[in-house]
Design a protein around this motif. Structure first.
Motif, PDB file in Angstrom:
ATOM      1  N   ASN A   1       0.848  -1.179   0.000  1.00 50.40           N
ATOM      2  CA  ASN A   1       0.000   0.000   0.000  1.00 50.40           C
ATOM      3  C   ASN A   1       0.883   1.228   0.000  1.00 50.40           C
ATOM      4  O   ASN A   1       1.705   1.407   0.895  1.00 50.40           O
TER       5      ASN A   1
ATOM      6  N   PHE B   1      -3.181   3.627  -7.599  1.00 50.94           N
ATOM      7  CA  PHE B   1      -2.551   2.727  -6.627  1.00 50.94           C
ATOM      8  C   PHE B   1      -1.247   2.119  -7.162  1.00 50.94           C
ATOM      9  O   PHE B   1      -0.237   2.113  -6.472  1.00 50.94           O
TER      10      PHE B   1
ATOM     11  N   GLY C   1      -4.205   3.741   1.300  1.00 50.98           N
ATOM     12  CA  GLY C   1      -3.815   3.007   0.104  1.00 50.98           C
ATOM     13  C   GLY C   1      -4.982   2.215  -0.432  1.00 50.98           C
ATOM     14  O   GLY C   1      -6.134   2.403  -0.014  1.00 50.98           O
TER      15      GLY C   1
ATOM     16  N   THR D   1      -6.577  -4.574  -0.128  1.00 52.43           N
ATOM     17  CA  THR D   1      -5.159  -4.262  -0.216  1.00 52.43           C
ATOM     18  C   THR D   1      -4.812  -4.109  -1.695  1.00 52.43           C
ATOM     19  O   THR D   1      -5.677  -4.287  -2.553  1.00 52.43           O
ATOM     20  N   THR D   2      -3.554  -3.774  -1.988  1.00 51.96           N
ATOM     21  CA  THR D   2      -3.136  -3.685  -3.382  1.00 51.96           C
ATOM     22  C   THR D   2      -2.219  -4.867  -3.691  1.00 51.96           C
ATOM     23  O   THR D   2      -1.160  -4.979  -3.081  1.00 51.96           O
TER      24      THR D   2
ATOM     25  N   TYR E   1      -5.958  -0.539   0.228  1.00 55.55           N
ATOM     26  CA  TYR E   1      -6.637  -1.356   1.231  1.00 55.55           C
ATOM     27  C   TYR E   1      -7.956  -0.757   1.697  1.00 55.55           C
ATOM     28  O   TYR E   1      -8.804  -1.449   2.223  1.00 55.55           O
TER      29      TYR E   1
END
Lengths: 466, 314, 288
Positions: free
Chosen positions: A159, A406, A311, A382-383, A313
């Motif tokens: 993130n 992101f 982020g 999340t990423t 997330y």
């Protein structure tokens, strides 16, 4: 007579007590916890038992391929990563360390330094599967898990600190989402406009939490500085040359970051703190809150907060709170001297003490495969580190219009992980405890004395032999 | 215990009863042994041995992963030099002094009011109410207070805002956080001292007050001349218990502030916890624990010394 | 007219200043009661709001629409049932264990003479001086050695021997006349029977105090569970609630407060049924 009847009663009570104790014995000894004491690959994750359950699909798919490796997911609850690491360390102290642990950037070097086994040989041996992974993952993420030339984790998610905007608040202030190259001055005028148009009621333009990720660090990084000196260790060419040979983003990558000294007295640090002091002084932002900031979702969704760093997330959390993707948006952090972005990442580390390292590697490898990652992250909480997975399918429905921000943060901006040396716990404590004083200081000289205290505490913290 | 073993196997007339006496004595000793084992053995295992363990560990450096290393006094030297540890002890002392004074005065004041002339039903309501917070967990109380006193969104600041007081950074500033921890702690714990005082006050005969009222003493004079001296043994007991409890304060600052902002609410027990279970410095944690124990013993000794001079025993 | 005479009558009974004093006394006590109960009432009210609305833009005293959604949510988000079972097991076994061991040891220290009794009792009392937090590291290692790491027994076993409970029970038995035992002995009862049929039944009120104190302490305990328990499945209520304040900004205030309210319920029963015993027992204990 009464004596006999009392004896009878006592007898019944006694039998009942013994029966009750027997019935609850498995609970008392924890032997009813599935897989406990059995010979399984123990994987510790930060989260609730629900999070563990949500990985059931992952475990199932893994076992379809490796039926001989039983896996047990240990969900460990904690308000933040330091809680989690405390629990892992407690498990080590208790003599029951897990085999595999999800470790975030916050603890990466602590684990690399003391607890984790390097993955170099495994990566080299499984080069083919690994090439597929590395070609899909930004090298900055990989570098953040290198320590002194060795790779200790394969990142699965990350993130970066992006700026979240409540679009309702923004339009009430007569503004639109700023461009990707906006500056700190733009940020301040946006915050002022939001505050002006907010009317009464509790409202803050900028909400932030005092912690390592997303606290002061993004403000330091965009001024091309940090509260610790940032150096890199040599080494790591074995990986870069083999897997990232043609990638321009991998040029100059190293054997990992080294954060060894305090940098709190540098002039650019003072400039960044000055910005935050302005935010607090003008009432544009809160003096930072301690802890996890669990009230944030409701506040942001309810329009009490204009901007806040978060982020990928956060998309799922906001969606659960009933906030649609079109009601908010994201942008990079503003520019100061640079626009260097901070990120935190996480990945599986194999414990040095594990007796099942080969099995553990199979798990790690499976989790970074396309199949594994898709199963691990069904929702945008999340990423994912695989570029190809940060897609319409994941973020399109629930996410903001500019969800591409992101991953673009890594692809288009310079970036670095949050500074987390092996003494991270002590360093974070030293940072957190002096930040509130510095940003709420009434004068520049008062702020400088807070920074001097920060410098002293950091120096002390880094001296602890981790 | 050896007195009975000398009994000879005589054929005197009294021997039968003496025999039973001896049997009873033996049986009594067996009972004593069996009855004491769980408590004495348990305390030996779970308190005495650990105390000795702590004493030893304080002179070692040990992180569980590698084997312990003897380091002499260096743990003690380290903690004296460490600003955070010093601050945590100062905080602990600050918390003890403030919470004990507040807790005892609030409890005594309320107990005196509740115990004075009141309709019976009112008295029993108030008695229950002031006792109530005691049954809650410190963790729950701290959670709910952290929401109530939230700087931006909490009810307390919202109410204060209505009378023109700007938002107080209760948890986000050093002084605010210290006040919070003290408030939350006292709010939850004054009920215990309150209970003790109720008993203490109830034991003062009503005639004493009636006699004083005839002499024209009333209100404050009655309180200071009669109530205080007569309730002083209870004050001693209550203060000893309150001091020992507050020296161990942990739950409230852990949940409310994690010791922050800065070190402003970090307490001795928090530093023990952090050293041991967040940094795996078990020797250092033991050293800090020893210093805390010595502090507790000193305070208790001083209290009993002082009590000889100031407590009125009827 | 009638009111006038009434007032006059009252006046004649008590002077104005006394009535004023007693009114202000009640008002003062009422305000103190408000400060004591206010936070709890607010917690209950807030927990009755839907999860998304709690602590919205403006704080409110009275929820706009009542709902039990937050209670449903808290059961969905954490295994509340398991938390309650764990807490209940630990609390119950600690309380019962303390009652049994304290009664036995307290009886011996009160009624059976042997050499070194005073010294031994002094040693038992001395353990109260060393706070449990100080010895937690060796205790943790001891538990590890016993193979009980991360189990509920790790909380229960070390809590069963109780110096304070022993002290209370000794006080209680000292208050019971020796003649009872002597009479039983004349009737031919041995020491065991004397204890089980004569003294133990009479000690029930004292036992109740030990039990209630143990219940209150262990139901609400936080420090030892924080250290001893690792698996979420072993968590007790206070620990579960604190960690419910989720990671990175998820979790709703109303949901967490619903959990807090649920955790209060058993304590409330103790409050209702044990208050009197506790009040009388404690005040008596502090006087003897």
């Amino acid at each position: 007579m009464t004596d006999i009847s009392r004896r009878a009663v006592l007898g019944v009570v006694g039998v009942g007590a013994v029966a009750g104790l027997t019935a609850s014995w498995p609970r008392l000894t924890g032997s009813d916890i599935p897989g406990r004491g059995t010979d399984a690959l123990n994987v510790a994750i930060l989260g609730t038992s629900q999070d563990a359950a949500s990985r059931a699909g992952l475990v199932q798919a893994f076992n379809a391929k490796f039926p001989h490796i039983p896996v047990r997911i240990l969900a460990i609850q904690g308000a933040d990563w330091s809680d989690f690491f405390a629990k892992i360390l407690t498990m080590v102290a208790a003599g029951t360390p897990p085999d595999v642990v999800v470790v975030a950037t916050e603890g990466a070097q602590l684990f690399a330094d003391r607890l984790a086994a390097p993955l170099d040989d495994y990566v080299t041996k499984d080069a083919e599967a690994m090439s597929d992974y590395f070609s899909d993952v930004h090298p900055a993420l990989i570098e953040s898990f290198m320590y002194k030339g060795h790779l200790f984790q394969l990142p699965i998610d990350f993130n970066a600190a992006n700026m979240y905007f409540n679009l309702g608040t923004l339009s009430k202030a007569g503004l639109e989402l700023p461009s990707s190259t906006w500056t700190v001055d733009d940020f301040l005028s946006t915050a002022r406009a939001m505050k002006k148009s907010s009317g009464g009621g509790p409202f803050v333009s900028y909400y932030w939490t005092n912690r390592l990720w997303g606290g002061v660090v993004p403000w330091l990084y965009i001024n091309n500085t940090s509260f610790l000196t940032e150096e890199k260790s040599p080494g790591g060419d074995w990986l870069w040359n083999r897997f990232y040979a043609g990638d321009p983003a991998a040029k100059g990558r190293s054997g990992g970051y080294l954060w060894e000294h305090s940098n709190a007295l540098a002039a650019p640090v003072e400039e960044s703190f000055d910005v935050l002091r302005t935010i607090v002084r003008e009432g544009l932002g809160t003096s930072p809150a301690q802890g996890g900031g669990n009230q944030l979702v409701a506040q942001f969704a309810g329009g009490s907060i204009g901007m806040t760093p978060a982020g990928g997330y956060w998309v799922e959390g906001l969606s659960e709170a009933g906030m649609a993707g079109k009601e908010y948006d994201v942008q990079f952090f503003p520019k100061m001297q640079s626009q260097k972005a901070q990120f935190g990442s996480s990945g599986y580390a194999i414990m040095k003490t594990s007796k099942r390292k080969d099995d553990a590697w199979e798990w790690v490898k499976f989790c970074v495969s396309r199949e594994g990652m898709k199963l691990a992250f069904p929702t945008p909480n999340t990423t994912p580190t695989r570029r190809s997975m940060c897609n319409e399918a994941l973020f399109g429905a629930k996410g903001p219009a500019h969800w591409k921000v992101f991953y673009d943060t890594l692809d288009t901006l310079p970036s670095a992980p949050i500074p987390a040396p092996p003494q991270q716990a002590a360093v974070e404590t030293a940072l957190i405890k002096n930040v509130s004083g510095a940003v709420t200081a009434g004068s520049r000289s008062a702020m400088q004395s807070n920074l001097r205290a920060l410098d002293r505490d950091l120096t002390q913290a880094l001296k602890i032999q981790a | 215990m050896t007195t009975v073993t000398k009994t000879p196997q005589a054929t005197e007339p009294a021997s039968a009863s003496r025999d039973t006496a001896a049997r009873t004595r033996r049986s009594e000793r067996r009972l004593a042994l069996v009855f004491l084992i769980p408590t004495v053995g348990g305390l030996a295992l779970f308190t005495f041995i650990p105390i000795v363990g702590s004493l030893v560990l304080a002179f070692f450096k040990w992180d569980v992963i590698s084997s312990p290393k003897f380091v002499g006094l260096s743990n003690f030297i380290d903690i004296v030099a460490d600003g955070t540890v010093r601050r945590s002890f100062l905080n602990t002392i600050l918390f003890v002094v403030t919470t004990v004074i507040l807790q005892l005065s609030v409890a005594l004041g309320l107990a005196a009011l509740v115990q004075s002339k009141l309709p019976g039903w009112l008295r029993s309501i108030f008695r229950s109410v002031f006792f109530f917070p005691l049954i809650l967990s410190a963790a729950s109380v701290s959670i709910m207070m952290s929401y109530l006193f939230n700087q931006q969104f909490g009810l307390v600041n919202w109410l204060l805002g209505h009378i023109g007081i700007p938002a107080v950074p209760w948890l986000n500033s050093g002084p605010g956080a210290i006040v919070m921890v003290i408030l939350v702690y006292v709010w939850q714990n004054f009920g215990f001292s309150f209970l003790l005082f109720l008993g203490g006050l109830a034991s003062i005969p009503r005639e004493v007050y009636e006699a004083a009222a005839i002499d024209g003493a009333s209100g404050w004079r009655q309180f200071s001349r009669i109530t205080l001296p007569l309730v002083s043994p209870t004050i001693l007991v209550a203060s000893v218990m309150a001091i020992i409890a507050s020296l161990q304060i942990f739950d409230q600052p852990y949940v409310l502030t994690r010791g922050g902002p800065g070190d402003s609410t970090r307490t001795a027990v928090m530093v023990i916890y952090e050293s041991a279970f967040q940094q795996l410095q078990f020797g250092r944690a033991s050293a800090i624990g020893l210093v805390l124990t010595v502090l507790i013993m000193l305070v208790t000794a001083v209290q009993f010394r002082l009590s000889r001079r100031f407590v009125f025993y009827s | 007219m009638t009111t006038n005479t009434l007032v006059a009558q009252q006046r004649s009974k008590r002077p104005l200043s006394a009535r004023l004093a007693s009114t202000s006394k009640i008002v003062f006590l009422a305000i103190a009661a408000l400060f004591t109960l206010g936070p709890v009432v607010w917690t209950i009210l807030t927990s009755l709001q839907p999860p998304t609305e709690s602590l919205g833009a403006t704080p409110s005293l009275i929820p706009k629409d009542l709902s039990f959604e937050s209670y449903k949510a808290v059961f969905q988000q954490v295994d509340m049932v398991l938390l309650i079972v764990n807490s209940a097991l630990v609390t119950l076994l600690c309380a019962v264990g303390q009652m049994i061991t304290a009664a036995m040891a307290g009886y011996v220290f009160a009624k059976i003479e042997f050499r070194g009794r005073g010294l031994l009792f002094g040693l038992v009392l001395a353990t109260m001086m060393v706070p449990m937090q100080v010895t937690i590291v060796p205790v943790f290692m001891l538990i590890r050695g016993m193979g009980l790491s991360d189990t509920l027994l790790a909380l229960i076993l070390p809590a069963i021997p109780t110096a304070f409970g022993t002290f209370l029970m000794r006080q209680y038995f000292l208050g019971l006349p020796d003649e009872l035992g002597e009479a039983a002995a004349i009737d031919g009862a041995g020491p065991w029977r004397t204890f089980f049929s004569v003294y133990a039944p009479l000690a029930t009120p004292g036992l109740a105090i030990v039990g209630i104190l143990a219940f209150n302490y262990h139901w609400n305990e936080f420090f030892r569970p924080l250290i001893m328990l690792i698996s979420e499945k072993n968590y007790t209520l206070p620990l579960g609630l604190v960690t419910l304040q989720g990671n990175k900004g998820t979790g709703s205030v109303a949901t967490i407060l619903a959990g807090v309210v649920i955790s209060m319920i058993p304590a409330l029963f103790v409050f209702i049924f044990g208050q009197r015993t506790l009040r009388e027992g404690l005040t008596a204990g502090s006087h003897r």
